[in-house]
Structures are given as C-alpha cells and as structure tokens.
Design a protein around this motif. Structure first.
Motif, PDB file in Angstrom:
ATOM      1  N   ALA A  56    -107.508 -27.705 -92.776  1.00 52.30           N
ATOM      2  CA  ALA A  56    -106.244 -28.124 -93.388  1.00 52.30           C
ATOM      3  C   ALA A  56    -106.076 -27.507 -94.774  1.00 52.30           C
ATOM      4  N   CYS A  57    -107.153 -27.471 -95.557  1.00 57.09           N
ATOM      5  CA  CYS A  57    -107.081 -26.857 -96.891  1.00 57.09           C
ATOM      6  C   CYS A  57    -106.791 -25.366 -96.795  1.00 57.09           C
ATOM      7  N   LEU A  58    -107.425 -24.695 -95.855  1.00 52.13           N
ATOM      8  CA  LEU A  58    -107.148 -23.274 -95.646  1.00 52.13           C
ATOM      9  C   LEU A  58    -105.681 -23.067 -95.270  1.00 52.13           C
ATOM     10  N   LEU A  59    -105.199 -23.827 -94.327  1.00 53.55           N
ATOM     11  CA  LEU A  59    -103.803 -23.696 -93.899  1.00 53.55           C
ATOM     12  C   LEU A  59    -102.851 -23.939 -95.069  1.00 53.55           C
ATOM     13  N   LEU A  60    -103.075 -25.025 -95.804  1.00 49.68           N
ATOM     14  CA  LEU A  60    -102.177 -25.345 -96.921  1.00 49.68           C
ATOM     15  C   LEU A  60    -102.278 -24.304 -98.037  1.00 49.68           C
ATOM     16  N   SER A  61    -103.445 -23.719 -98.230  1.00 55.12           N
ATOM     17  CA  SER A  61    -103.548 -22.658 -99.236  1.00 55.12           C
ATOM     18  C   SER A  61    -102.745 -21.433 -98.800  1.00 55.12           C
ATOM     19  N   GLN A  62    -102.702 -21.181 -97.499  1.00 48.64           N
ATOM     20  CA  GLN A  62    -101.898 -20.070 -96.989  1.00 48.64           C
ATOM     21  C   GLN A  62    -100.402 -20.383 -97.065  1.00 48.64           C
ATOM     22  N   VAL A  63    -100.051 -21.648 -96.909  1.00 49.70           N
ATOM     23  CA  VAL A  63     -98.653 -22.064 -97.117  1.00 49.70           C
ATOM     24  C   VAL A  63     -98.277 -21.812 -98.580  1.00 49.70           C
ATOM     25  N   GLU A  64     -99.166 -22.197 -99.484  1.00 49.87           N
ATOM     26  CA  GLU A  64     -98.897 -21.993-100.913  1.00 49.87           C
ATOM     27  C   GLU A  64     -98.768 -20.510-101.264  1.00 49.87           C
ATOM     28  N   ALA A  65     -99.483 -19.668-100.555  1.00 52.85           N
ATOM     29  CA  ALA A  65     -99.424 -18.217-100.792  1.00 52.85           C
ATOM     30  C   ALA A  65     -98.197 -17.581-100.142  1.00 52.85           C
ATOM     31  N   GLY A  66     -97.411 -18.380 -99.395  1.00 52.78           N
ATOM     32  CA  GLY A  66     -96.200 -17.874 -98.762  1.00 52.78           C
ATOM     33  C   GLY A  66     -96.414 -17.252 -97.394  1.00 52.78           C
ATOM     34  N   LYS A  67     -97.605 -17.347 -96.871  1.00 55.11           N
ATOM     35  CA  LYS A  67     -97.895 -16.752 -95.561  1.00 55.11           C
ATOM     36  C   LYS A  67     -97.245 -17.557 -94.431  1.00 55.11           C
ATOM     37  N   SER A 113    -115.285 -18.953-100.333  1.00 52.73           N
ATOM     38  CA  SER A 113    -114.490 -18.747-101.549  1.00 52.73           C
ATOM     39  C   SER A 113    -114.327 -20.025-102.370  1.00 52.73           C
ATOM     40  N   VAL A 114    -114.488 -21.168-101.742  1.00 51.79           N
ATOM     41  CA  VAL A 114    -114.382 -22.436-102.474  1.00 51.79           C
ATOM     42  C   VAL A 114    -115.761 -23.055-102.740  1.00 51.79           C
ATOM     43  N   GLY A 115    -116.822 -22.269-102.492  1.00 55.71           N
ATOM     44  CA  GLY A 115    -118.166 -22.708-102.837  1.00 55.71           C
ATOM     45  C   GLY A 115    -118.955 -23.363-101.724  1.00 55.71           C
ATOM     46  N   ILE A 116    -118.419 -23.349-100.510  1.00 56.71           N
ATOM     47  CA  ILE A 116    -119.091 -23.969 -99.375  1.00 56.71           C
ATOM     48  C   ILE A 116    -119.908 -22.907 -98.658  1.00 56.71           C
ATOM     49  N   THR A 117    -121.220 -23.067 -98.674  1.00 59.72           N
ATOM     50  CA  THR A 117    -122.106 -22.035 -98.146  1.00 59.72           C
ATOM     51  C   THR A 117    -122.731 -22.387 -96.797  1.00 59.72           C
ATOM     52  N   SER A 118    -122.732 -23.654 -96.432  1.00 62.70           N
ATOM     53  CA  SER A 118    -123.428 -24.044 -95.196  1.00 62.70           C
ATOM     54  C   SER A 118    -122.534 -24.043 -93.960  1.00 62.70           C
ATOM     55  N   TYR A 119    -121.228 -23.910 -94.130  1.00 64.18           N
ATOM     56  CA  TYR A 119    -120.305 -24.005 -92.992  1.00 64.18           C
ATOM     57  C   TYR A 119    -120.520 -22.850 -92.018  1.00 64.18           C
ATOM     58  N   ASN A 145    -102.134 -27.212-104.652  1.00 62.50           N
ATOM     59  CA  ASN A 145    -101.230 -27.733-105.673  1.00 62.50           C
ATOM     60  C   ASN A 145    -101.070 -29.241-105.492  1.00 62.50           C
ATOM     61  N   ALA A 146    -100.458 -29.891-106.470  1.00 62.39           N
ATOM     62  CA  ALA A 146    -100.354 -31.361-106.463  1.00 62.39           C
ATOM     63  C   ALA A 146     -99.626 -31.876-105.222  1.00 62.39           C
ATOM     64  N   GLN A 147     -98.560 -31.198-104.815  1.00 65.67           N
ATOM     65  CA  GLN A 147     -97.777 -31.643-103.661  1.00 65.67           C
ATOM     66  C   GLN A 147     -98.607 -31.591-102.375  1.00 65.67           C
ATOM     67  N   ASN A 148     -99.315 -30.502-102.145  1.00 69.47           N
ATOM     68  CA  ASN A 148    -100.108 -30.380-100.924  1.00 69.47           C
ATOM     69  C   ASN A 148    -101.370 -31.232-100.955  1.00 69.47           C
ATOM     70  N   THR A 149    -101.927 -31.424-102.144  1.00 68.72           N
ATOM     71  CA  THR A 149    -103.061 -32.344-102.275  1.00 68.72           C
ATOM     72  C   THR A 149    -102.623 -33.743-101.867  1.00 68.72           C
ATOM     73  N   LYS A 150    -101.497 -34.180-102.404  1.00 71.82           N
ATOM     74  CA  LYS A 150    -100.971 -35.515-102.086  1.00 71.82           C
ATOM     75  C   LYS A 150    -100.667 -35.631-100.589  1.00 71.82           C
ATOM     76  N   LEU A 151    -100.086 -34.593-100.010  1.00 69.28           N
ATOM     77  CA  LEU A 151     -99.760 -34.607 -98.579  1.00 69.28           C
ATOM     78  C   LEU A 151    -101.026 -34.776 -97.740  1.00 69.28           C
ATOM     79  N   LEU A 152    -102.035 -33.944 -97.990  1.00 64.33           N
ATOM     80  CA  LEU A 152    -103.257 -34.006 -97.192  1.00 64.33           C
ATOM     81  C   LEU A 152    -103.973 -35.337 -97.390  1.00 64.33           C
ATOM     82  N   LEU A 153    -104.059 -35.807 -98.616  1.00 63.19           N
ATOM     83  CA  LEU A 153    -104.692 -37.112 -98.839  1.00 63.19           C
ATOM     84  C   LEU A 153    -103.929 -38.225 -98.128  1.00 63.19           C
TER      85      LEU A 153
END
Length: 179
Positions: A56-67, A113-119, A145-153
């Motif tokens: 979900a974070c990956l998808l929303l980051s791509q939404v934020e990037a306009g993809k 890229s977000v610091g997760i090495t074991s996935y 961003n704040a809007q997508n953080t709030k949405l996912l939470l």
C-alpha cells in the motif's frame, strides 16, 4: 505516560513464556525518543497479510509521484477501492491484483529504499524489526504525504478482524493495525 521499554519487554517475555510452542517476533519503537527493543526482532517470519501495508505504501508513493491515480479503474474497480479492501478487509484477491499492477520488480527495491532489508517479495517473508520500522515511518509521515498517510491509517482501523490487537489496548487509544 508510557512504561519504559524494558518494562514492556519484561511483560511481553512473561506472556510469551506461557506459550513455548509458539515462535515470536516482537518489536517496539518508542516514537518519543526513538528507543527500540525487540524479542526475536530479526527472526524472519511469513509476512502473511502484514506486508500488504508495504505494498500500500509503495502504491501510494507512486500515486504521489503521478504514476497512478486512486480513481483509476482497474478491472472495473477503482485503485482506491482495491487498496481499501486489501488493507481493511485483508482481501487477498485485491492484493494480487495490486501487486501485479504495481509490478513485482519494484517491491523489493522500494522496501530497501525505505530501510527495510529483510523483506523477501518472492516468499513474502520479513522480520518484525522491519515491520515495526515500516509502521513507525508510516505513522510519523516519513513515507507518504499527510493526506495519504491519513487515508492508509484510516483503512487500518476497524478492520474485518478487530479481535486481536484492539481489545488489549486501553480505552481511548487509537489502534492502527494489520494482522
């Protein structure tokens, strides 16, 4: 005020010692001071549905990037609705649709890229320290961003299974979770 992390760790150790047949991986991060504690935090476990938050974070980051656009139609359903069902209802079909849509080739590199090495995207495995890191970064606004953080939470509240974590939390405390 919150108890000291060592007190929390001791309390958890007492509980898990009653269940020696189970394998545990538990991680804590104190958002106030950044202190961390874990019990088998670097032990790799099946991610099960918890890694849906990473997707979900990956998808929303791509939404934020306009993809992509959350209102974009995918198989007759908006991406936003698929995302909500994947997180809030833990819908595995929607998870597969979104993972295929995003592309498996981006998932491992996003995690790193977000610091997760074991996935391990191929086997859907991750350790609890990395899951705690993901949730800490999500909650504190370091991933979206704040809007997508709030949405996912918001999708991580009042889920299809609120029988696990929410009953153990004191009244008045907001719970955002993925089991």
């Amino acid at each position: 005020s919150l108890p000291h992390l060592s007190s929390i760790k001791n309390a958890i150790q007492t509980v898990i010692s009653s269940y020696p047949q189970l394998n545990w991986g538990i991680s804590f991060i104190d958002f106030n001071n950044g202190n961390k504690a874990d019990i088998n935090g670097d032990k790799i476990f099946a991610g099960a549905s918890t890694t849906k938050v990473l997707i979900a974070c990956l998808l929303l980051s791509q939404v934020e990037a306009g993809k992509y656009n959350l209102e974009q139609d995918l198989n007759g359903v908006s991406i936003k609705q698929l995302l909500q069902q994947m997180i809030n209802r833990s819908d595995n079909d929607d998870w597969v649709i979104l993972m295929n849509f995003i592309g498996f080739q981006y998932q491992q590199s996003y995690a790193r890229s977000v610091g997760i090495t074991s996935y391990d995207v191929t086997n859907n495995r991750i350790d609890s320290n990395d899951m705690a890191l993901l949730l800490e970064k999500l909650y504190t606004g370091k991933l979206l961003n704040a809007q997508n953080t709030k949405l996912l939470l918001s999708y991580m509240q009042h889920t299809n299974n609120d029988d696990l974590i929410p009953p153990a939390v004191p009244d008045g405390v907001s719970v955002y979770h993925k089991y």
